[in-house]
Design a protein around this motif. Structure first.
Motif, PDB file in Angstrom:
ATOM      1  N   VAL A   1      11.558  18.747  13.977  1.00  0.00           N
ATOM      2  CA  VAL A   1      11.964  19.898  13.166  1.00  0.00           C
ATOM      3  C   VAL A   1      10.949  20.174  12.062  1.00  0.00           C
ATOM      4  O   VAL A   1      10.557  21.323  11.832  1.00  0.00           O
ATOM      5  CB  VAL A   1      13.367  19.690  12.580  1.00  0.00           C
ATOM      6  CG1 VAL A   1      13.723  20.800  11.599  1.00  0.00           C
ATOM      7  CG2 VAL A   1      14.408  19.638  13.711  1.00  0.00           C
ATOM      8  N   ALA A   2      10.502  19.130  11.360  1.00  0.00           N
ATOM      9  CA  ALA A   2       9.531  19.310  10.284  1.00  0.00           C
ATOM     10  C   ALA A   2       8.248  19.958  10.803  1.00  0.00           C
ATOM     11  O   ALA A   2       7.685  20.856  10.154  1.00  0.00           O
ATOM     12  CB  ALA A   2       9.227  17.967   9.628  1.00  0.00           C
ATOM     13  N   ASP A   3       7.802  19.527  11.983  1.00  0.00           N
ATOM     14  CA  ASP A   3       6.583  20.106  12.566  1.00  0.00           C
ATOM     15  C   ASP A   3       6.796  21.573  12.937  1.00  0.00           C
ATOM     16  O   ASP A   3       5.928  22.422  12.713  1.00  0.00           O
ATOM     17  CB  ASP A   3       6.164  19.323  13.808  1.00  0.00           C
ATOM     18  CG  ASP A   3       5.530  17.980  13.461  1.00  0.00           C
ATOM     19  OD1 ASP A   3       5.360  17.701  12.253  1.00  0.00           O
ATOM     20  OD2 ASP A   3       5.217  17.214  14.395  1.00  0.00           O
ATOM     21  N   MET A   4       7.963  21.875  13.512  1.00  0.00           N
ATOM     22  CA  MET A   4       8.261  23.260  13.891  1.00  0.00           C
ATOM     23  C   MET A   4       8.309  24.170  12.660  1.00  0.00           C
ATOM     24  O   MET A   4       7.743  25.275  12.671  1.00  0.00           O
ATOM     25  CB  MET A   4       9.599  23.329  14.641  1.00  0.00           C
ATOM     26  CG  MET A   4       9.571  22.795  16.052  1.00  0.00           C
ATOM     27  SD  MET A   4      11.190  23.024  16.837  1.00  0.00           S
ATOM     28  CE  MET A   4      10.851  22.434  18.487  1.00  0.00           C
ATOM     29  N   VAL A   5       8.990  23.707  11.628  1.00  0.00           N
ATOM     30  CA  VAL A   5       9.115  24.503  10.404  1.00  0.00           C
ATOM     31  C   VAL A   5       7.736  24.746   9.801  1.00  0.00           C
ATOM     32  O   VAL A   5       7.427  25.849   9.337  1.00  0.00           O
ATOM     33  CB  VAL A   5      10.040  23.807   9.392  1.00  0.00           C
ATOM     34  CG1 VAL A   5       9.961  24.482   8.027  1.00  0.00           C
ATOM     35  CG2 VAL A   5      11.482  23.827   9.905  1.00  0.00           C
ATOM     36  N   ASN A   6       6.897  23.741   9.812  1.00  0.00           N
ATOM     37  CA  ASN A   6       5.540  23.873   9.289  1.00  0.00           C
ATOM     38  C   ASN A   6       4.749  24.920  10.065  1.00  0.00           C
ATOM     39  O   ASN A   6       4.045  25.754   9.482  1.00  0.00           O
ATOM     40  CB  ASN A   6       4.826  22.524   9.351  1.00  0.00           C
ATOM     41  CG  ASN A   6       3.423  22.583   8.781  1.00  0.00           C
ATOM     42  OD1 ASN A   6       3.195  23.096   7.684  1.00  0.00           O
ATOM     43  ND2 ASN A   6       2.468  22.053   9.526  1.00  0.00           N
ATOM     44  N   ILE A   7       4.897  24.913  11.383  1.00  0.00           N
ATOM     45  CA  ILE A   7       4.160  25.864  12.232  1.00  0.00           C
ATOM     46  C   ILE A   7       4.578  27.303  11.946  1.00  0.00           C
ATOM     47  O   ILE A   7       3.738  28.181  11.711  1.00  0.00           O
ATOM     48  CB  ILE A   7       4.374  25.528  13.723  1.00  0.00           C
ATOM     49  CG1 ILE A   7       3.666  24.230  14.082  1.00  0.00           C
ATOM     50  CG2 ILE A   7       3.854  26.670  14.610  1.00  0.00           C
ATOM     51  CD1 ILE A   7       4.012  23.701  15.462  1.00  0.00           C
ATOM     52  N   VAL A   8       5.888  27.572  11.978  1.00  0.00           N
ATOM     53  CA  VAL A   8       6.330  28.963  11.806  1.00  0.00           C
ATOM     54  C   VAL A   8       6.175  29.431  10.363  1.00  0.00           C
ATOM     55  O   VAL A   8       6.023  30.626  10.102  1.00  0.00           O
ATOM     56  CB  VAL A   8       7.783  29.168  12.284  1.00  0.00           C
ATOM     57  CG1 VAL A   8       7.908  28.842  13.767  1.00  0.00           C
ATOM     58  CG2 VAL A   8       8.760  28.359  11.469  1.00  0.00           C
ATOM     59  N   SER A   9       6.206  28.508   9.409  1.00  0.00           N
ATOM     60  CA  SER A   9       6.007  28.891   8.007  1.00  0.00           C
ATOM     61  C   SER A   9       4.568  29.358   7.782  1.00  0.00           C
ATOM     62  O   SER A   9       4.322  30.261   6.985  1.00  0.00           O
ATOM     63  CB  SER A   9       6.323  27.703   7.083  1.00  0.00           C
ATOM     64  OG  SER A   9       7.690  27.345   7.159  1.00  0.00           O
ATOM     65  N   ARG A  10       3.649  28.745   8.503  1.00  0.00           N
ATOM     66  CA  ARG A  10       2.246  29.113   8.349  1.00  0.00           C
ATOM     67  C   ARG A  10       1.828  30.280   9.236  1.00  0.00           C
ATOM     68  O   ARG A  10       1.072  31.150   8.828  1.00  0.00           O
ATOM     69  CB  ARG A  10       1.345  27.910   8.665  1.00  0.00           C
ATOM     70  CG  ARG A  10       1.416  26.787   7.634  1.00  0.00           C
ATOM     71  CD  ARG A  10       0.402  25.685   7.924  1.00  0.00           C
ATOM     72  NE  ARG A  10       0.666  24.994   9.180  1.00  0.00           N
ATOM     73  CZ  ARG A  10      -0.057  25.128  10.281  1.00  0.00           C
ATOM     74  NH1 ARG A  10      -1.106  25.952  10.297  1.00  0.00           N
ATOM     75  NH2 ARG A  10       0.242  24.445  11.370  1.00  0.00           N
ATOM     76  N   LYS A  11       2.326  30.287  10.479  1.00  0.00           N
ATOM     77  CA  LYS A  11       1.824  31.249  11.465  1.00  0.00           C
ATOM     78  C   LYS A  11       2.852  32.297  11.898  1.00  0.00           C
ATOM     79  O   LYS A  11       2.480  33.287  12.523  1.00  0.00           O
ATOM     80  CB  LYS A  11       1.336  30.502  12.708  1.00  0.00           C
ATOM     81  CG  LYS A  11       0.241  29.475  12.435  1.00  0.00           C
ATOM     82  CD  LYS A  11      -0.146  28.775  13.725  1.00  0.00           C
ATOM     83  CE  LYS A  11      -1.242  27.743  13.497  1.00  0.00           C
ATOM     84  NZ  LYS A  11      -1.603  27.053  14.769  1.00  0.00           N
ATOM     85  N   GLY A  12       4.130  32.046  11.633  1.00  0.00           N
ATOM     86  CA  GLY A  12       5.157  32.976  12.083  1.00  0.00           C
ATOM     87  C   GLY A  12       5.674  32.666  13.469  1.00  0.00           C
ATOM     88  O   GLY A  12       6.800  33.024  13.817  1.00  0.00           O
ATOM     89  N   GLU A  13       4.868  31.996  14.275  1.00  0.00           N
ATOM     90  CA  GLU A  13       5.280  31.605  15.628  1.00  0.00           C
ATOM     91  C   GLU A  13       4.359  30.507  16.133  1.00  0.00           C
ATOM     92  O   GLU A  13       3.307  30.237  15.536  1.00  0.00           O
ATOM     93  CB  GLU A  13       5.249  32.790  16.592  1.00  0.00           C
ATOM     94  CG  GLU A  13       3.876  33.401  16.774  1.00  0.00           C
ATOM     95  CD  GLU A  13       3.907  34.596  17.708  1.00  0.00           C
ATOM     96  OE1 GLU A  13       4.936  34.797  18.378  1.00  0.00           O
ATOM     97  OE2 GLU A  13       2.910  35.320  17.767  1.00  0.00           O
ATOM     98  N   GLY A  14       4.739  29.870  17.207  1.00  0.00           N
ATOM     99  CA  GLY A  14       3.899  28.823  17.756  1.00  0.00           C
ATOM    100  C   GLY A  14       4.581  28.076  18.876  1.00  0.00           C
ATOM    101  O   GLY A  14       5.576  28.538  19.442  1.00  0.00           O
ATOM    102  N   GLU A  15       4.053  26.888  19.203  1.00  0.00           N
ATOM    103  CA  GLU A  15       4.555  26.071  20.296  1.00  0.00           C
ATOM    104  C   GLU A  15       4.490  24.603  19.891  1.00  0.00           C
ATOM    105  O   GLU A  15       3.673  24.226  19.046  1.00  0.00           O
ATOM    106  CB  GLU A  15       3.722  26.300  21.564  1.00  0.00           C
ATOM    107  CG  GLU A  15       3.644  27.751  21.992  1.00  0.00           C
ATOM    108  CD  GLU A  15       2.671  27.977  23.144  1.00  0.00           C
ATOM    109  OE1 GLU A  15       2.374  26.993  23.877  1.00  0.00           O
ATOM    110  OE2 GLU A  15       2.198  29.120  23.308  1.00  0.00           O
ATOM    111  N   LEU A  16       5.357  23.776  20.505  1.00  0.00           N
ATOM    112  CA  LEU A  16       5.343  22.351  20.195  1.00  0.00           C
ATOM    113  C   LEU A  16       5.798  21.549  21.405  1.00  0.00           C
ATOM    114  O   LEU A  16       6.736  21.944  22.106  1.00  0.00           O
ATOM    115  CB  LEU A  16       6.272  22.047  19.009  1.00  0.00           C
ATOM    116  CG  LEU A  16       6.192  20.605  18.472  1.00  0.00           C
ATOM    117  CD1 LEU A  16       4.867  20.389  17.744  1.00  0.00           C
ATOM    118  CD2 LEU A  16       7.361  20.303  17.541  1.00  0.00           C
ATOM    119  N   ASP A  17       5.121  20.433  21.664  1.00  0.00           N
ATOM    120  CA  ASP A  17       5.500  19.492  22.723  1.00  0.00           C
ATOM    121  C   ASP A  17       6.176  18.277  22.105  1.00  0.00           C
ATOM    122  O   ASP A  17       5.718  17.751  21.087  1.00  0.00           O
ATOM    123  CB  ASP A  17       4.262  19.039  23.496  1.00  0.00           C
ATOM    124  CG  ASP A  17       3.655  20.140  24.337  1.00  0.00           C
ATOM    125  OD1 ASP A  17       4.357  20.663  25.219  1.00  0.00           O
ATOM    126  OD2 ASP A  17       2.481  20.476  24.105  1.00  0.00           O
TER     127      ASP A  17
END
Length: 291
Positions: free
Chosen positions: A242-258
């Motif tokens: 969750v922390a990684d996902m929140v970091n991604i969308v907070s910076r980029k607005g969207e993204g992907e995670l494995d």
């Protein structure tokens, strides 16, 4: 040290501990119900084929190959001799009839026919998982085959375990984002969490997390997570999901995670690839399983 409630949930999800019978997880049953229904259909067809073989012997092979009563949508009967020869098939393995398949492997290198032969010789019946072409979907999928030894023959019927594609996961995410924008956050979240909300299909579902608190607002496969703090949630390799996902969308607005997560259809811990998007103060995501 006092553990937060999410720690217990993390252990439950990530370490593959069984869910107590007294505490069922309703949404997880969506995929499970599909699989159990397919397994029940397969078992009924297998029982029917075994009964017919006991009556007619090898003369039943022509019926297994051609008769509609030995087919049920994508399900069909096939027969192996104990030497590994394919003797009958009402499906895509018909091209193998007359050939010895004992050493044949699936796309992942698994010698599944050998496993069937060994299990049948030892136990008389069993099941095997492998990858096989599904004519209905026109793609290779995971298949579970139930089989039983009758004399020197192995009668078998298998069903396919539904697996979503990356394109299907992306499409569901687009629909989820559109629902938030069109219906509002509360109505969309209610639909994401509901069994009949239109946002769960096979191993696909929507999850949503509040960006400020990092609490789960929706989770189609595990409603127990709704309301819990996901900040410390980690997979078996220690990834802070969750922390990684929140970091991604907070910076980029969207993204992907494995990461690793339990598949509600197979009930196994598998590799998952999720597409995530920031919308209306939330992180909204949909992932597919890659095994």
């Amino acid at each position: 040290m006092k553990l937060a409630p999410v720690a217990s949930l993390c252990a439950l999800v990530m370490l593959a501990l069984p869910v107590p019978a007294a505490e069922p997880v309703p949404a997880t049953a969506v995929g499970g119900l599909v699989q159990r229904a397919d397994e029940n259909r397969s078992m009924r067809l297998l029982n029917k084929a075994v009964a017919r073989f006991r009556e007619a012997g090898d003369a039943a092979f022509d019926e297994f190959n051609n008769a509609p009563q030995f087919k049920d949508r994508e399900l069909y009967v096939y027969v192996l001799g104990m030497d590994g020869t394919m003797l009958a098939s009402g499906g895509s393995s018909v091209a193998l009839v007359g050939r010895n398949v004992a050493t044949m492997q699936d796309a992942a290198g698994k010698p599944f026919f050998r496993e069937m032969l060994d299990t049948a010789a030892k136990s008389g019946e069993g099941r095997v998982e492998y990858r096989w072409m599904n004519r209905a979907d026109k793609r290779e999928e995971l298949k579970v085959t139930l089989f039983r030894k009758v004399g020197e023959r192995i009668i078998a019927v298998g069903y396919y375990i539904p697996r979503a594609t990356p394109a299907q996961a992306k499409d569901l995410l687009e629909r989820a984002v559109a629902a938030v924008k069109e219906k509002g956050q509360q109505a969309a979240l209610a639909a994401f969490n509901a069994l009949d909300g239109g946002f769960m299909q096979d191993d696909l579902y929507v999850f949503a997390i509040d960006l400020n608190s990092q609490r789960f607002l929706a989770h189609g496969a595990m409603p127990k997570l709704v309301g819990s703090d996901g900040h410390d949630l980690r997979d078996p390799k220690g990834k802070a999901i969750v922390a990684d996902m929140v970091n991604i969308v907070s910076r980029k607005g969207e993204g992907e995670l494995d990461y690793a997560w339990r598949n509600p259809v197979t009930d196994k811990l598998e590799s998952k690839h999720s597409f995530i998007r920031r919308v209306d103060g939330m992180l909204v995501g949909v992932g597919y399983y890659t095994r």
